[in-house]
Design a protein around this motif. Structure first.
Motif, mmCIF file in Angstrom:
data_model
loop_
_atom_site.group_PDB
_atom_site.id
_atom_site.type_symbol
_atom_site.label_atom_id
_atom_site.label_comp_id
_atom_site.label_asym_id
_atom_site.label_seq_id
_atom_site.Cartn_x
_atom_site.Cartn_y
_atom_site.Cartn_z
ATOM 1 N N ASP A 1 -14.835 -21.224 -1.552
ATOM 2 C CA ASP A 1 -14.681 -20.710 -0.550
ATOM 3 C C ASP A 1 -12.369 -19.554 -1.153
ATOM 4 N N LEU A 2 -11.927 -20.269 -2.223
ATOM 5 C CA LEU A 2 -10.976 -19.453 -2.991
ATOM 6 C C LEU A 2 -11.290 -18.082 -3.300
ATOM 7 N N PHE A 3 -12.715 -18.155 -4.289
ATOM 8 C CA PHE A 3 -12.359 -17.015 -5.603
ATOM 9 C C PHE A 3 -13.188 -16.169 -4.267
ATOM 10 N N ALA A 4 -14.271 -16.265 -3.652
ATOM 11 C CA ALA A 4 -14.380 -15.294 -2.567
ATOM 12 C C ALA A 4 -13.147 -14.949 -1.428
ATOM 13 N N LEU A 5 -11.977 -15.230 -0.867
ATOM 14 C CA LEU A 5 -10.957 -14.175 -0.276
ATOM 15 C C LEU A 5 -10.386 -13.637 -1.570
ATOM 16 N N LEU A 6 -9.958 -14.000 -2.262
ATOM 17 C CA LEU A 6 -9.473 -13.679 -2.986
ATOM 18 C C LEU A 6 -10.361 -12.885 -3.854
ATOM 19 N N LEU A 7 -11.275 -12.349 -4.696
ATOM 20 C CA LEU A 7 -12.902 -11.184 -4.453
ATOM 21 C C LEU A 7 -12.100 -10.414 -2.730
ATOM 22 N N LEU B 1 -8.457 -8.406 -3.197
ATOM 23 C CA LEU B 1 -8.757 -7.693 -3.963
ATOM 24 C C LEU B 1 -9.231 -6.523 -4.144
ATOM 25 N N LEU B 2 -10.569 -6.458 -3.445
ATOM 26 C CA LEU B 2 -11.528 -4.940 -3.384
ATOM 27 C C LEU B 2 -11.174 -4.733 -2.512
ATOM 28 N N LEU B 3 -11.002 -5.095 -0.845
ATOM 29 C CA LEU B 3 -10.063 -4.529 0.179
ATOM 30 C C LEU B 3 -8.956 -3.884 0.349
ATOM 31 N N GLY B 4 -7.947 -4.891 -0.308
ATOM 32 C CA GLY B 4 -7.140 -4.810 -0.255
ATOM 33 C C GLY B 4 -6.131 -3.198 0.242
ATOM 34 N N GLN B 5 -6.561 -2.512 -0.965
ATOM 35 C CA GLN B 5 -6.184 -0.916 -0.890
ATOM 36 C C GLN B 5 -6.456 -0.493 -0.094
ATOM 37 N N SER B 6 -7.637 -0.466 0.372
ATOM 38 C CA SER B 6 -8.568 -0.040 1.075
ATOM 39 C C SER B 6 -7.398 0.233 3.273
ATOM 40 N N PHE B 7 -6.754 -1.234 3.467
ATOM 41 C CA PHE B 7 -5.790 -1.239 4.002
ATOM 42 C C PHE B 7 -3.946 -0.693 4.329
ATOM 43 N N MET B 8 -3.897 0.142 3.400
ATOM 44 C CA MET B 8 -2.893 0.428 2.617
ATOM 45 C C MET B 8 -2.395 1.715 3.084
ATOM 46 N N SER B 9 -2.073 2.776 3.371
ATOM 47 C CA SER B 9 -1.927 3.951 3.775
ATOM 48 C C SER B 9 -0.975 4.894 3.474
ATOM 49 N N GLN B 10 -0.667 5.636 2.926
ATOM 50 C CA GLN B 10 0.716 6.231 3.140
ATOM 51 C C GLN B 10 0.865 7.418 4.884
ATOM 52 N N SER B 11 0.547 7.779 5.087
ATOM 53 C CA SER B 11 0.803 7.660 6.414
ATOM 54 C C SER B 11 -0.583 7.793 7.480
ATOM 55 N N GLY B 12 -0.014 7.052 8.756
ATOM 56 C CA GLY B 12 -1.041 7.004 9.474
ATOM 57 C C GLY B 12 -1.602 8.541 10.121
ATOM 58 N N VAL B 13 -1.264 9.450 9.589
ATOM 59 C CA VAL B 13 -1.430 10.893 10.145
ATOM 60 C C VAL B 13 -3.002 11.385 9.650
ATOM 61 N N GLN B 14 -3.781 11.980 9.891
ATOM 62 C CA GLN B 14 -4.838 12.574 8.830
ATOM 63 C C GLN B 14 -4.529 14.223 9.164
ATOM 64 N N VAL B 15 -4.704 14.390 7.640
ATOM 65 C CA VAL B 15 -5.016 15.781 7.607
ATOM 66 C C VAL B 15 -6.253 16.399 6.692
#
Length: 138
Positions: free
Chosen positions: A21-27, A30-44
């Protein structure tokens, strides 16, 4: 009186499940963490550019979206032109050195309006970068 346990000494799968469970959570983190961050909430839709700049960690972002007149966003907040100039002066006063600002504008925004916003940022004492889409990521 002596108490005796009824379970065997080592139940292997009961000890291994929390580790998986711990390894699955870390995986997933790490794999999806960057996709939830955005520089700006506006799409252009950025125009294509051959010149790319390195990521500026301390830069403010101004985003221009289509509208009549075009809509201005500073970071993730919609601002008017007067508020933009005031906020830029406030940011300039709070930082030491020469601060950076990246201007992201939709393809439908006129270059005249984009230039006017860039000149306001330059007058406020910022280094201005115009952000475009790279040729390979169309």
């Amino acid at each position: 009186m002596k108490l005796v346990g009824t379970l065997p000494e080592r139940v292997g799968f009961l000890h291994a499940v929390p580790i998986f469970d711990l390894f699955a959570l870390l995986l997933v983190a790490l794999l999806l963490g960057q996709s939830f961050m955005s520089q700006s909430g506006v799409q252009v839709e950025l125009p294509v550019s051959r010149y790319q700049i390195a990521r500026l960690s301390d830069a403010s972002t101004i985003t221009l979206t289509p509208g009549n007149p075009p809509v201005l966003w500073l970071e993730r907040e919609q601002v008017s032109e007067k508020e933009l100039l005031e906020r830029l002066k406030q940011i300039r006063a709070e930082t030491s050195g020469i601060p950076n600002v990246c201007i992201r504008s939709d393809q439908s925004i006129s270059s005249e309006y984009e230039r006017r916003v860039a000149e306001e940022a330059l007058q406020a004492g910022f280094r201005v970068y115009l952000v475009g889409k790279s040729l390979g990521k169309e």
